[in-house]
Design a protein around this motif. Structure first.
Motif, short mmCIF file in Angstrom:
data_model
loop_
_atom_site.label_atom_id
_atom_site.label_comp_id
_atom_site.label_asym_id
_atom_site.label_seq_id
_atom_site.Cartn_x
_atom_site.Cartn_y
_atom_site.Cartn_z
N VAL A 39 69.96 43.10 9.56
CA VAL A 39 70.91 42.00 9.53
C VAL A 39 71.67 42.00 10.85
N SER A 40 71.73 40.82 11.46
CA SER A 40 72.46 40.66 12.70
C SER A 40 73.82 40.05 12.37
N VAL A 41 74.89 40.70 12.83
CA VAL A 41 76.25 40.22 12.63
C VAL A 41 76.82 39.95 14.02
N TYR A 42 76.90 38.66 14.38
CA TYR A 42 77.28 38.26 15.73
C TYR A 42 78.59 37.48 15.69
N HIS A 77 60.42 35.73 2.50
CA HIS A 77 61.11 35.79 1.20
C HIS A 77 62.26 36.79 1.24
N LEU A 78 62.06 37.89 1.94
CA LEU A 78 63.14 38.88 2.10
C LEU A 78 64.29 38.26 2.90
N ILE A 79 63.97 37.51 3.94
CA ILE A 79 64.99 36.84 4.75
C ILE A 79 65.80 35.89 3.89
N ASN A 80 65.09 34.99 3.19
CA ASN A 80 65.77 33.99 2.35
C ASN A 80 66.59 34.63 1.24
N ASN A 81 66.03 35.65 0.58
CA ASN A 81 66.75 36.33 -0.50
C ASN A 81 67.99 37.03 0.01
N THR A 82 67.90 37.65 1.18
CA THR A 82 69.05 38.37 1.75
C THR A 82 70.16 37.39 2.11
N ILE A 83 69.81 36.28 2.77
CA ILE A 83 70.82 35.28 3.14
C ILE A 83 71.45 34.68 1.87
N ALA A 84 70.63 34.38 0.86
CA ALA A 84 71.16 33.81 -0.39
C ALA A 84 72.09 34.81 -1.09
N THR A 85 71.70 36.07 -1.12
CA THR A 85 72.52 37.11 -1.75
C THR A 85 73.86 37.25 -1.03
N LYS A 116 66.80 29.65 12.22
CA LYS A 116 66.37 30.54 11.13
C LYS A 116 67.41 30.51 10.03
N PRO A 117 67.05 30.98 8.85
CA PRO A 117 68.07 31.05 7.78
C PRO A 117 69.25 31.88 8.27
N SER A 118 70.44 31.36 8.04
CA SER A 118 71.63 32.05 8.53
C SER A 118 72.83 31.72 7.66
N LEU A 119 73.89 32.45 7.90
CA LEU A 119 75.14 32.28 7.18
C LEU A 119 76.26 32.38 8.20
N LEU A 120 77.19 31.43 8.15
CA LEU A 120 78.39 31.48 8.97
C LEU A 120 79.56 31.82 8.07
N ILE A 121 80.30 32.87 8.42
CA ILE A 121 81.46 33.24 7.62
C ILE A 121 82.69 33.33 8.52
N LYS A 122 83.84 33.08 7.91
CA LYS A 122 85.12 33.15 8.62
C LYS A 122 85.99 34.20 7.95
N ILE A 123 86.60 35.04 8.79
CA ILE A 123 87.46 36.11 8.29
C ILE A 123 88.77 36.08 9.08
N PRO A 124 89.92 36.09 8.40
CA PRO A 124 91.20 36.09 9.12
C PRO A 124 91.49 37.46 9.74
N LEU A 125 92.14 37.41 10.89
CA LEU A 125 92.57 38.63 11.58
C LEU A 125 94.03 38.45 11.97
N ASN A 126 94.91 39.27 11.41
CA ASN A 126 96.33 39.21 11.74
C ASN A 126 96.59 40.08 12.96
N CYS A 127 97.21 39.50 13.97
CA CYS A 127 97.50 40.21 15.22
C CYS A 127 99.00 40.22 15.44
N GLU A 128 99.54 41.40 15.61
CA GLU A 128 100.98 41.50 15.86
C GLU A 128 101.25 41.29 17.34
N LYS A 129 102.24 40.46 17.61
CA LYS A 129 102.65 40.21 18.99
C LYS A 129 103.78 41.17 19.32
#
Length: 149
Positions: A39-42, A77-85, A116-129
């Motif tokens: 799995v590539s996490v970019y 099938h492994l690619i599609n199943n992994t992205i769906a999961t 290719k089959p892919s997933l885009l996800i967003k994650i918040p990151l709190n940064c203290e100034k």
């Protein structure tokens, strides 16, 4: 300095727990496929949070990290199943938002990859100034007026 390592490590743990024992790489996955699936996490982009924007709240700025997740394997099938999961798991995760727009064809081309089959996800990151040191007042401020008498 802002560090995104803890988000990446959280993602690695989440992916491993969700998919089983999977190899994970922080880079865009090459087109060549090895013996194992991985799995590539970019980290695709960093933006201001819609809720807080660039305005600090209690000396904290919230950013949103958008990650592109792809799977490389000889088995489609492994690619599609992994992205769906991962997609179903992300939809149920409280800290992850699934980006429904996906990757546009020109973005794949810009990254020199075939779509290719892919997933885009967003994650918040709190940064203290850093808090700014208060300004020391050495003499009283004098206000002048131009009111005619």
């Amino acid at each position: 300095m802002i560090k995104t390592e803890h988000i990446y490590n959280m993602l690695k743990t989440w992916i491993t727990e969700t998919t089983g024992n999977t190899q994970i790489t922080p880079e865009l996955a090459p087109e060549e496929r090895g013996e194992h699936a991985f799995v590539s996490v970019y980290l695709k982009e960093i933006t201001n949070s819609v809720t807080t924007g660039a305005r600090p709240v209690n000396n904290t700025v919230q950013l949103v990290l958008t990650y592109l997740i792809t799977v490389i394997s000889d088995d489609i099938h492994l690619i599609n199943n992994t992205i769906a999961t991962l997609t179903v798991a992300a939809l149920g995760h409280e800290a992850i938002e699934v980006d429904q727009k996906g990757i546009l064809p020109w973005e794949w081309q810009a990254m020199n990859l075939t779509p290719k089959p892919s997933l885009l996800i967003k994650i918040p990151l709190n940064c203290e100034k850093e808090k700014k040191a208060p300004v020391l007042v050495e003499k009283p401020h004098v206000l002048k007026s131009n009111i005619m008498k």
